[in-house]
Design a protein around this motif. Structure first.
Motif, PDB file in Angstrom:
ATOM      1  N   ASP A  54      -3.306   5.424  -4.604  1.00 20.05           N
ATOM      2  CA  ASP A  54      -3.212   3.971  -4.656  1.00 20.05           C
ATOM      3  C   ASP A  54      -2.235   3.641  -5.784  1.00 20.05           C
ATOM      4  O   ASP A  54      -2.408   4.089  -6.923  1.00 20.05           O
ATOM      5  N   GLU A  57      -3.094   2.672  -9.435  1.00 21.53           N
ATOM      6  CA  GLU A  57      -4.166   3.424 -10.101  1.00 21.53           C
ATOM      7  C   GLU A  57      -3.551   4.550 -10.927  1.00 21.53           C
ATOM      8  O   GLU A  57      -3.255   5.635 -10.418  1.00 21.53           O
ATOM      9  N   HIS A  96      -1.046  -1.650  -4.940  1.00 20.95           N
ATOM     10  CA  HIS A  96      -2.094  -0.751  -4.464  1.00 20.95           C
ATOM     11  C   HIS A  96      -1.675  -0.018  -3.181  1.00 20.95           C
ATOM     12  O   HIS A  96      -1.794   1.191  -3.067  1.00 20.95           O
ATOM     13  N   LYS A 104      -3.004   1.343   3.008  1.00 23.77           N
ATOM     14  CA  LYS A 104      -3.677   2.035   1.918  1.00 23.77           C
ATOM     15  C   LYS A 104      -3.583   3.527   2.212  1.00 23.77           C
ATOM     16  O   LYS A 104      -4.067   3.988   3.252  1.00 23.77           O
ATOM     17  N   HIS A 139      -8.626   8.930  -8.490  1.00 17.96           N
ATOM     18  CA  HIS A 139      -8.543   7.483  -8.237  1.00 17.96           C
ATOM     19  C   HIS A 139      -9.182   6.710  -9.384  1.00 17.96           C
ATOM     20  O   HIS A 139      -9.643   7.293 -10.369  1.00 17.96           O
ATOM     21  N   GLN A 140      -9.247   5.403  -9.223  1.00 19.51           N
ATOM     22  CA  GLN A 140     -10.013   4.534 -10.127  1.00 19.51           C
ATOM     23  C   GLN A 140     -10.392   3.292  -9.334  1.00 19.51           C
ATOM     24  O   GLN A 140      -9.893   3.101  -8.220  1.00 19.51           O
TER      25      GLN A 140
HETATM   26 ZN   LIG Z   1      -7.971   4.494  -5.198  1.00 22.38          ZN
END
Ligand SMILES: [Zn+2]
Length: 319
Positions: A54, A57, A96, A104, A139-140
């Motif tokens: 993403d 991130e 993102h 995504k 990720h975050q």
């Molecule tokens: Zn993510």
């Protein structure tokens, strides 16, 4: 034996960085994901690590950026394959999703080498991931506020569930979300190919959050020790696991103030947040539907009716 990923290639005991070509940008220049290989002096397992699936991130990139200089290939057993930035196009503009196809990335796995921009990037990185014995997809929680957790996404009935949970426990952020994820996640596609995978979610921040980057760095070092890439023992500590996730939206437009902090215990009926108007008059108060742990919340206080406010991890246990 040489270890190769894209243009990065290293004999035993060496490190190399290079590019993994995935088509071209709109001006015709090559899209080259920054990749690296660390070929240990001794034989061992293969670990695949990627970050910035993403595009906004960045904590996972912070982990790789600090981890690699600490590793001496002469002291490593096995191989480490790294993709530092997966969502090349999103990263350029700090978005993102991949702006080329508004997708995504973590819904595009295992990808398609002849497909859309995101499918091609997914296919190229999945090709590398498939060579590994273990996969870590850093990720975050986007730019929201979130606890540091590791996600197991294969679902409790998957044949690799135990191995994925073990990897999450070794990574050791203290919190695990154990819930089957949506189609197209790397943390689902890789276990389907027989590879234990976790999706650590390193907090949520704009830019680098030093505390979460440090948690991720420690997690990576624990994984490297536990699975024999590095010497040293790892104490596996009890993790708090949530198997469900309740999301709360705002009942009114206005300004949110929270009644719970991240990681705090929530009992059914507890107040989670209040919404007030510009001049402080109360417009609404939302209480918890279930017991759990206050897991994630929006960063900005202003909300419209129905807009996302916070999440509570539910069905909590320790393992
Ligand atoms: Zn993510």
């Amino acid at each position: 034996m040489m270890t190769t990923l894209g243009s990065a290639s290293a004999p035993p005991g060496e490190f190399d960085a290079g590019r993994l070509a995935v088509g071209e940008t709109r001006d015709g220049s090559t899209v080259g994901l920054p990749v690296a290989v660390l070929n240990g002096a001794d034989d061992g397992k293969t670990l695949y690590v990627q970050a910035v699936s993403d595009g906004d991130e960045l904590n996972g990139l912070g982990v790789i950026n600090r981890l690699v200089p600490q590793l001496d290939p002469a002291e490593i057993a096995g191989e480490i394959l790294l993709v530092g930035i997966v969502n090349y196009h999103g990263f350029q503009v700090a978005e993102h999703r991949n702006p080329i196809d508004d997708t995504k990335m973590n819904r595009a796995y295992p990808g398609d080498a002849n497909g859309t921009s995101s499918e091609r990037i997914a296919a190229a990185t999945f090709e590398a991931a498939k060579r590994a014995d273990l996969v870590v997809d850093l990720h975050q929680g986007r730019t929201s506020r979130m606890i540091n957790e590791a996600r197991v996404r294969c679902g409790p009935r998957h044949r690799l569930h135990r191995e994925c949970l073990e990897l999450a426990k070794v990574f050791g952020t203290g919190y695990v979300l154990d819930q089957k994820g949506p189609d197209g996640q790397l943390a689902r596609a890789a276990p389907d190919n027989g590879i234990p995978t976790i999706d650590p979610e390193l907090g949520g921040a704009v830019g680098w959050d030093e505390e979460s980057v440090e948690v991720g760095l420690e997690g990576m070092l624990r994984v490297l020790r536990y699975y024999g890439f590095l010497d040293g023992d790892v104490e596996r500590e009890m993790q708090t696991r949530a198997s469900g996730f309740d999301q709360y939206g705002s009942p009114a437009g206005g300004l949110v103030s929270f009644e719970k902090g991240l990681g705090e215990r929530v009992d059914r009926g507890d107040a989670l947040f209040e919404v007030t108007d510009t001049f402080g008059s109360l417009k609404g108060r939302v209480t918890a539907d279930n017991d759990g742990i206050f897991w994630r919340s929006r960063r900005l206080p202003q909300v419209a009716t129905g807009e996302y406010v916070c999440s509570v991890g539910t069905d909590v246990d320790q393992f």
